[in-house]
Design an enzyme around this catalytic site. Structure first.
Site, PDB file in Angstrom:
ATOM      1  N   SER A  52       8.680 -18.109 -32.771  1.00  0.00           N
ATOM      2  CA  SER A  52       9.393 -19.086 -31.950  1.00  0.00           C
ATOM      3  C   SER A  52      10.481 -18.388 -31.138  1.00  0.00           C
ATOM      4  CB  SER A  52      10.051 -20.140 -32.845  1.00  0.00           C
ATOM      5  OG  SER A  52       9.107 -20.803 -33.637  1.00  0.00           O
ATOM      6  N   ALA A 105      10.550 -25.806 -31.122  1.00  0.00           N
ATOM      7  CA  ALA A 105      10.427 -27.267 -31.071  1.00  0.00           C
ATOM      8  C   ALA A 105      11.666 -27.930 -31.659  1.00  0.00           C
ATOM      9  CB  ALA A 105       9.168 -27.700 -31.835  1.00  0.00           C
ATOM     10  N   HIS A 166       1.618 -28.159 -30.603  1.00  0.00           N
ATOM     11  CA  HIS A 166       0.219 -27.756 -30.491  1.00  0.00           C
ATOM     12  C   HIS A 166      -0.661 -28.928 -30.035  1.00  0.00           C
ATOM     13  CE1 HIS A 166       1.616 -24.102 -32.174  1.00  0.00           C
ATOM     14  NE2 HIS A 166       1.510 -24.423 -33.455  1.00  0.00           N
TER      15      HIS A 166
END
Length: 294
Positions: A52, A105, A166
């Site tokens: 990430s 996220a 996703h």
């Protein structure tokens, strides 16, 4: 190398992992969810990782960001899902499942929630501050779940909402869920920049020459995937966790784009913008002035 079994990664790195990129360093691939690879980066494991972007401020002393192979884009941000239609205010005091505390996220969610819901807890289960006369009280609790368990948990009432990533963007209606908010829409509306999601990083100790070889191999693998998209199809579907082939194609089309081949000025601006903004909110450590240079 460790990266996810998701279609964007298996598609992008098929040629490289199968020894089809001329002159590229050989790689031995391990599949792992991003929450696992984020931890690998912090522990200094492996040589090349897909992680990430949110984890970069914690690891850039040991790792460098490669200028290709990652996941950025437009219209591809994480979603907040609920069982019933609602607004941001409906999340006040509720439990939200997220895929990782160090995921991009979750970082995008925290920036959105600070503006839309109110203060967030700094750690799982820690109640947020409740300033008088301020915004809504904030999220009641954050629960970390593997990304493929989040939609069932929301559907079955184990959590009040879920932050999904996703292919969930294409399949959440199958669970009877509703989109409460799109983190990418908020990011693009407030910055005008593409949405940074996943990064390819490599050990600085490999040396400048080898790092440039790795970046070139990653880029060439992406270009070869586009040139012969059917070459990777069985490999992609074998690792796509029983994903419908049409969904896998949508996934690849959304997450493998020009920023995968080369971050470019807009890509670097997006990464720097996200991490600078998050640091200003006290969510991540500040970046050094040259931390993202390759």
């Amino acid at each position: 190398m460790a990266h996810s079994p998701c279609p964007n990664d298996t598609f992008a790195f098929h040629a490289w992992s199968h020894g089809l990129v001329p002159g590229a360093p050989e790689i031995d691939v391990t599949f792992a969810d991003v929450d696992i690879t984020n931890g690998m980066a912090e522990r200094g494991e492996f040589d090349i990782l897909k992680v990430s972007y949110a984890v970069l401020p914690y690891v850039l002393d040991e790792w460098t960001l490669l200028p290709c192979g990652g996941a950025l884009g437009r219209g591809c941000g994480p979603l907040v899902l609920t069982c019933e239609p609602g607004t941001a205010d409906d999340l006040a005091g509720k439990t939200v499942a997220v895929p990782s505390e160090r995921s991009t996220a979750y970082l995008l969610f925290r920036l959105w929630a600070a503006a839309s819901v109110g203060p967030l807890p700094s750690a799982v289960g820690v109640p947020p501050a409740k300033p008088g006369g301020g915004p809504p009280a904030g999220i009641g609790k954050i629960e970390v779940l593997p990304f493929d368990e989040i939609m069932p948990a929301v559907r079955d009432g184990h959590v009040d909402a879920g932050l999904v990533i996703h292919e969930a963007r294409f399949t959440y209606q199958n669970y009877g869920l509703h989109k409460l908010a799109d983190m990418g829409e908020h990011w693009e509306a407030t910055t005008g920049l593409p949405i940074p999601l996943g990064a390819i990083i490599a050990k600085r100790s490999l040396g400048e020459a080898r790092l440039h070889d790795l970046a070139a191999a990653a880029r060439q693998s992406v270009l070869m995937a586009w040139d012969e998209p059917e070459a990777s199809r069985s490999y992609v579907l074998d690792h796509a966790q029983e994903m419908d082939p049409a969904v896998a194609d949508q996934h690849i089309g959304l997450y493998v784009n020009e920023f995968t081949a080369a971050l470019g000025d807009d890509g670097y601006a997006a990464v720097r913008g996200l991490l600078t903004r998050a640091a200003a909110e006290g969510l991540v450590p500040p970046l050094g002035p040259h931390a993202l240079e390759f």
